[in-house]
Write an enzyme that holds these catalytic residues in place. Structure first.
Site, mmCIF file in Angstrom:
data_model
loop_
_atom_site.group_PDB
_atom_site.id
_atom_site.type_symbol
_atom_site.label_atom_id
_atom_site.label_comp_id
_atom_site.label_asym_id
_atom_site.label_seq_id
_atom_site.Cartn_x
_atom_site.Cartn_y
_atom_site.Cartn_z
ATOM 1 N N GLU A 284 0.823 -1.216 0.000
ATOM 2 C CA GLU A 284 0.000 0.000 0.000
ATOM 3 C C GLU A 284 0.857 1.266 0.000
ATOM 4 O OE1 GLU A 284 -3.836 -1.734 2.511
ATOM 5 O OE2 GLU A 284 -2.265 -0.633 3.561
ATOM 6 N N PRO A 285 1.584 1.531 -1.075
ATOM 7 C CA PRO A 285 2.365 2.767 -1.138
ATOM 8 C C PRO A 285 1.471 3.973 -1.373
ATOM 9 C CG PRO A 285 2.477 1.616 -3.228
ATOM 10 C CD PRO A 285 1.692 0.726 -2.303
ATOM 11 N N TYR A 328 3.541 17.403 13.368
ATOM 12 C CA TYR A 328 4.607 16.557 13.897
ATOM 13 C C TYR A 328 5.999 16.989 13.444
ATOM 14 C CZ TYR A 328 2.548 13.934 9.907
ATOM 15 O OH TYR A 328 1.957 13.563 8.727
ATOM 16 N N CYS A 355 -3.375 32.773 12.423
ATOM 17 C CA CYS A 355 -3.200 33.348 13.757
ATOM 18 C C CYS A 355 -2.788 32.255 14.743
ATOM 19 C CB CYS A 355 -4.482 34.040 14.210
ATOM 20 S SG CYS A 355 -4.649 35.682 13.525
ATOM 21 N N GLU A 356 -1.628 31.687 14.522
ATOM 22 C CA GLU A 356 -1.052 30.660 15.373
ATOM 23 C C GLU A 356 0.463 30.829 15.372
ATOM 24 O OE1 GLU A 356 -2.454 28.386 17.269
ATOM 25 O OE2 GLU A 356 -4.534 28.643 16.602
#
Length: 430
Positions: A284-285, A328, A355-356
């Site tokens: 499953e690439p 991540y 706005c982060e």
């Protein structure tokens, strides 16, 4: 990525990226069709044509749209979907039902009904309750469905926790406790509404070592042996997942053969020793097919130079079109697409417009001197960019353009503000 530099400008699959930005606007996802096809052909050469009774199912979660489904179909791959939306996209693309498999840890009743009505090839059962749900739907519709069981092999792939899926403590897969897995297998074998084909596992994503695949395979082969001995039943299919890593910055990418040849050698050896027909083998690439085929183009806006600390270069996109750095801590390479031959001797942090504080795309990267209006390109964004995009801060999802041999076509149009609020009620409240 199929790219070159002409007159200080980056070209992707023969297309001038500055002209693409002007024509389609920014942010803009750009995919090279030739690069996608090149990866598909690698899979054909080193796996599908090399070993009989094999399949490669492209993991649609990496990047899914009607055009992508049609490329995958044309190149002879199968399709792995994980939601009703991905399945519906495949159906609209006319993707052959028998070449679709359905993964996911909490498939909804309506999603399973859609899959069974369309007659897809496989459902990968991820939990104990799912078999009963599939049986009840098949009973109602007088149909049968081929299924595999996704198991938790109990191996640690040493990747980021968010993309590790093979450990025992995982939301994915059926644990291998004897009092759990064997009653579940027996129920599937004895069912009148499902055909139990075999076992599925997936150990994680963005991997550069084959050890976790091979460790998981040993666990699965022991399970196959036990099923044969307990139930006199031959497993006819093994799905060994994907997770093959790609180069984002300086990672040393491994070939498909590095992962797949040892897997196939071990399965062949096991089958001969057991005196059984070698099961079909499925991979499953996803990321490896599309990641390096895609780039994202942005326009540089505000620049903030905090002397002695950091220089922030803002672009007109951000975490809404690429959440991976914030999610991540994914790292990327970038450049100024209109200044490709100029020295990359300026250290800048590329930030988005959300706005982060965490809306950072590249931290302390080396670029040519950036100015407002420059076109900034980030490489290897073909996987999990568009597919994870959001409307946070009511920002529109960018357009997607497919390029090939100097030609371009818009395969997903840019969202408008009207699109964003199209499902909102305009009626007065109460």
């Amino acid at each position: 990525m199929i790219s070159e530099i002409k007159n200080n400008v980056l070209y992707v699959d023969g297309c001038n990226t500055i002209e693409l930005a002007e024509k389609y606007g920014t942010p803009l996802y750009v995919y090279s069709e030739n690069a996608i096809v090149k990866e598909c052909r690698k899979l054909q050469e080193c796996f599908l044509n090399k070993y009989e009774n094999t399949r490669a199912a492209y993991a649609a979660k990496a990047f899914s749209c009607i055009a992508m489904c049609r490329i995958i179909e044309r190149e002879g791959l199968c399709l792995d979907v994980v939601s009703g939306g991905e399945l519906f996209t495949a159906i609209r693309a006319g993707f052959p039902a028998e070449r679709i498999e359905f993964n996911g840890n909490n498939k909804l009743k309506e999603e399973l009904e859609l899959a069974i009505d369309y007659g897809i090839g496989r459902i990968i059962v991820d939990g104990l309750q799912e078999l009963n749900l599939i049986e009840s739907i098949c009973r109602q519709k007088n149909k049968t469905m081929d299924v595999l069981y996704r198991i938790t092999p109990g191996v640690d792939s040493h990747t980021h926790n968010y993309i590790t899926t093979g450990k025992k403590d995982s939301k994915f897969g059926i644990p291998l406790d004897d009092d759990v897995i064997y009653p579940a297998v027996e129920a599937a074998i004895n069912s009148s509404y499902v055909n139990f084909k075999g076992i599925h596992f997936h150990v994680g994503s963005q991997l550069f070592d084959n050890k976790s695949h091979l460790l998981a395979l040993e666990t699965v082969l022991q399970l196959v042996k036990n099923i044969k001995e307990r139930f006199n039943y031959d497993v006819t299919e093994l799905n060994v997942g994907g997770g093959f890593g790609v180069t984002y910055t300086d990672e040393k990418q491994k070939s498909y053969e590095y992962f797949l040849d040892p897997i196939m050698e071990r399965i062949i050896e096991f089958s001969q020793k057991m005196n059984i027909k070698r099961p079909a083998v499925v991979i499953e690439p996803g990321r490896s097919v599309v990641a390096e085929a895609g780039v994202t183009l942005y326009k540089v806006g505000s620049i903030k130079d905090i002397k002695g600390i950091r220089k922030y270069v803002s672009v007109d996109g951000g975490m809404t079109d690429n959440i991976r750095p914030a999610l991540y801590q994914a790292a990327y390479r970038g450049a100024l697409a209109n200044k490709m031959n100029e020295p990359a001797d300026h250290t800048i942090t590329v930030c988005g417009k959300c706005c982060e504080s965490g809306d950072i795309l590249i931290k302390d990267g080396q670029f040519a001197e950036a100015q407002a209006g420059d076109i900034l390109v980030i490489f290897t964004t073909g996987a999990y960019g568009y597919s994870m995009a959001s409307n946070y801060n009511k920002n529109p999802v960018p357009a997607v353009v497919l390029v090939k041999d100097g030609k371009s076509t818009e395969i997903i149009r840019r969202q408008s503000y009207e699109d964003i609020i199209s499902r909102e009620s305009t009626e007065e409240l109460w």
